[in-house]
Design an enzyme around this catalytic site. Structure first.
Site, PDB file in Angstrom:
ATOM      1  N   ASP A   2      65.920  44.080 -11.527  1.00 27.43           N
ATOM      2  CA  ASP A   2      64.806  44.744 -10.850  1.00 27.43           C
ATOM      3  C   ASP A   2      65.147  46.210 -10.581  1.00 27.43           C
ATOM      4  OD1 ASP A   2      62.513  45.286  -9.420  1.00 27.43           O
ATOM      5  OD2 ASP A   2      62.656  43.511  -8.158  1.00 27.43           O
ATOM      6  N   CYS A  13      56.769  46.270 -11.130  1.00 24.49           N
ATOM      7  CA  CYS A  13      57.217  44.874 -11.146  1.00 24.49           C
ATOM      8  C   CYS A  13      56.219  43.862 -11.717  1.00 24.49           C
ATOM      9  CB  CYS A  13      57.595  44.450  -9.724  1.00 24.49           C
ATOM     10  SG  CYS A  13      58.938  45.401  -9.000  1.00 24.49           S
ATOM     11  N   LYS A  50      60.452  55.204 -12.167  1.00 25.54           N
ATOM     12  CA  LYS A  50      59.663  53.999 -11.902  1.00 25.54           C
ATOM     13  C   LYS A  50      58.245  54.387 -11.481  1.00 25.54           C
ATOM     14  CE  LYS A  50      59.293  50.172  -8.598  1.00 25.54           C
ATOM     15  NZ  LYS A  50      59.950  49.434  -7.499  1.00 25.54           N
ATOM     16  N   HIS A  75      56.773  37.273  -7.697  1.00 21.47           N
ATOM     17  CA  HIS A  75      55.907  38.464  -7.625  1.00 21.47           C
ATOM     18  C   HIS A  75      54.703  38.403  -8.563  1.00 21.47           C
ATOM     19  CE1 HIS A  75      55.895  43.066  -6.660  1.00 21.47           C
ATOM     20  NE2 HIS A  75      54.956  42.372  -6.018  1.00 21.47           N
TER      21      HIS A  75
END
Length: 565
Positions: free
Chosen positions: A52, A90, A312, A146
């Site tokens: 992650d 994510c 990100k 998630h």
């Protein structure tokens, strides 16, 4: 809290170091050669490990300052994927891995699924573990889900996994498993199957997850095909690591970078433990281990995507070009680097085909079976990647149909790759190049950014990614025919998109009303807010950009000072 943390780690470290004393390149401690899973002919064991927020620069074979000896060795003996793409955040990456479809085909084009949203991976999507179950596999998930949990039907155990141990939300404390979705909206998030796993509070998640994998391997028969999806929460914030791992990076002047690197090394040892267990219990010789990050790193949280552009959450290479490799005794051509184009959607058809499963899907998947490419070095069937089209992202003020040649509105956030070419429109996200934060920087210049110099605010960019992987030379004016072709591809994909599923928060989700934990709160027969297929329009409060910037740097300075060791 410090005493509590160290106490919890002492037990975990003793268990962990028991594994670490083995030589993972040799047979088990009894001296017996690991058994081959001869009963699973044509059906290899599959271990998929997802990290992650790991940056492109954050692995030993890209940057020797980061100590990841296990991953470096696994990658060196397998196939390094050096043209591998994931999504910038994510939920989208996880949804594409588990469905083999682009976000525009699952309704998850925008942002992540937040803890209080009555939303989840659409129930009409057939998942990767469901396909593997059909092929005779035992399927297990450990780690971060998630993908939504507002109804029980959304849970991993209802989406193809025989067992689940992990977290349902996007970010939790590594020891206490607490997660807050706003002031006063906090709850516990660790689950064993469909039950809250209160009893594991205090155990560091990276070690705990590796131990759970070993337990599954010990209790299963290597003669029966096995799929384990291990989704570590490392190295996502909060930045937490046992202190002895931090000590290895004491020369790093930047505290966030120091903790982040320690978490990577800790995860590397957990992966070593998993590899040891594969050998010890007789799975290794008939196994395929895949490693991937879910998106690029966040530099102000210690990560690095250098020398790629962006971070990100952006569609620059730093947000979407990922670390990935495949390690397996079953690979025909080992010890090599593959520069074939690979996307996270490709794992679904690749693994189902490898398992001998049925891939008759309607509509067709967006992924490709790349096992011949990975194992034998065959030419990849993938030529194109739709990175995304997000109609809910704030439109670029200067974008227009005119700039999009009447084919596409460049105010819309979108990105696409075709062969050597990459096109971006709208607002792709923060666009600077951020060098690794190994050393402390001067006051007021914490990031030491290398600023992009594009002149006026653009809403359309074209890059030759093969020749210019760092996106330094924008070439749309030199290649108008390429621009028109890629704009046409965006328009084509947009016609196939389904409405965005991004409902408003539901107050009933508050853990205060659910025993103090994040758990499903809606009834199974409750109508979804987005059932009619409408797209929710985001509303944003007007704010002072300068005020927000001042507030950001104030908080950043406080954070830096408070995190000093």
């Amino acid at each position: 809290m410090a005493v509590y943390t160290l106490t919890s780690f002492s037990l975990m470290s003793l268990l962990s170091f028991g594994y670490l004393s083995w030589d993972w390149m040799k047979p088990d401690s009894s001296g017996k050669k690991a058994a081959v899973a001869d009963g699973a002919a044509g059906k290899p064991h599959i271990i998929f490990i997802l990290a992650d927020d790991q940056g492109f620069h954050d692995i030993g074979y890209h940057n020797p300052e980061i100590r990841t000896p296990t991953m470096d060795r696994l990658a060196a003996e397998g196939v390094k994927l050096e043209n591998y793409y994931i999504q910038p955040i994510c939920t989208p990456s996880r949804s594409q891995l588990i469905t083999g479809r682009y976000q525009i085909h699952t309704g998850l084009q925008h942002s992540i699924i937040r803890p209080r949203q009555p939303n989840c991976l659409p129930l009409n999507q057939v998942t990767l573990p469901q396909k593997l179950q059909e092929a005779g596999y035992s399927t297990h998930m450990i780690g971060k889900w998630h993908l939504g949990f507002y109804k029980k039907d959304c849970l991993p155990t209802r989406r193809g996994f025989d067992t689940f141990f992990g977290t349902l939300t996007g970010s939790t404390d590594y020891y206490t498993y607490d997660n807050c979705d706003g002031p006063g909206v906090c709850g516990f998030d660790l689950h064993d199957g469909e039950n809250v796993a209160w009893e594991y509070s205090g155990k560091y998640s990276t070690f705990l997850y590796a131990q759970k994998v070993a337990k599954i391997l010990a209790s299963h028969s290597p003669k029966e095909p096995l799929f384990i999806y291990v989704a570590f929460q490392a190295v996502h914030t909060p930045l937490q690591s046992p202190k002895e791992y931090i000590y290895q990076y004491r020369s790093f002047g930047n505290v966030a970078r120091r903790k982040y690197a320690a978490m990577l090394t800790c995860m590397d040892e957990a992966i070593k433990n998993i590899t040891l267990a594969l050998r010890r219990y007789g799975y290794y010789d008939n196994s395929v281990l895949i490693y991937s990050t879910d998106n690029g790193a966040q530099p102000f949280s210690g990560g690095s995507n250098w020398p790629l552009r962006g971070r990100k959450g952006t569609y620059w290479e730093g947000g979407i070009r990922g670390v990935g490799f495949v390690h397996s005794p079953l690979i025909k051509k080992k010890r090599r680097v593959s520069r074939s184009l690979v996307h996270i959607t490709d794992w679904y058809p690749t693994l189902v085909s490898l398992a001998g499963g049925n891939l008759t899907e309607s509509p067709p998947l967006d992924g490709f079976d790349l096992w011949p490419t990975i194992s034998r070095g065959k030419k990849s069937p993938r030529k194109e990647i739709l990175h995304n089209i997000d109609p809910l992202h704030s439109p670029a003020k200067s974008g227009s149909w005119a700039e999009g040649r009447g084919i596409w509105n460049t105010a819309v956030q979108a990105a696409i790759r075709l062969g050597d070419w990459k096109l971006l429109t709208g607002d792709p996200g923060y666009s600077d190049w951020i060098p690794p934060q190994t050393y402390p920087s001067l006051p007021g210049t914490w990031w030491n950014l290398e600023r992009q110099r594009l002149g006026h605010r653009r809403t359309l960019w074209l890059f030759n990614i093969t020749a210019d992987p760092y996106e330094r030379e924008e070439v749309s004016a030199k290649h108008p025919a390429v621009v028109r072709k890629l704009l046409g591809r965006l328009a084509h994909y947009d016609k196939t998109a389904i409405p965005v599923r991004y409902p408003a928060d539901d107050p009933r989700a508050n853990p205060e009303f659910n025993g103090g934990a994040w758990v499903p709160w809606a009834s199974e027969d409750e109508e979804d807010q987005w059932a009619k297929g409408t797209v929710r329009e985001k509303t944003k409060k007007k704010s002072c950009k300068i005020c927000k910037l001042k507030s950001f740097f104030k908080k950043l300075n406080t954070r830096i000072m408070s995190n000093r060791i």
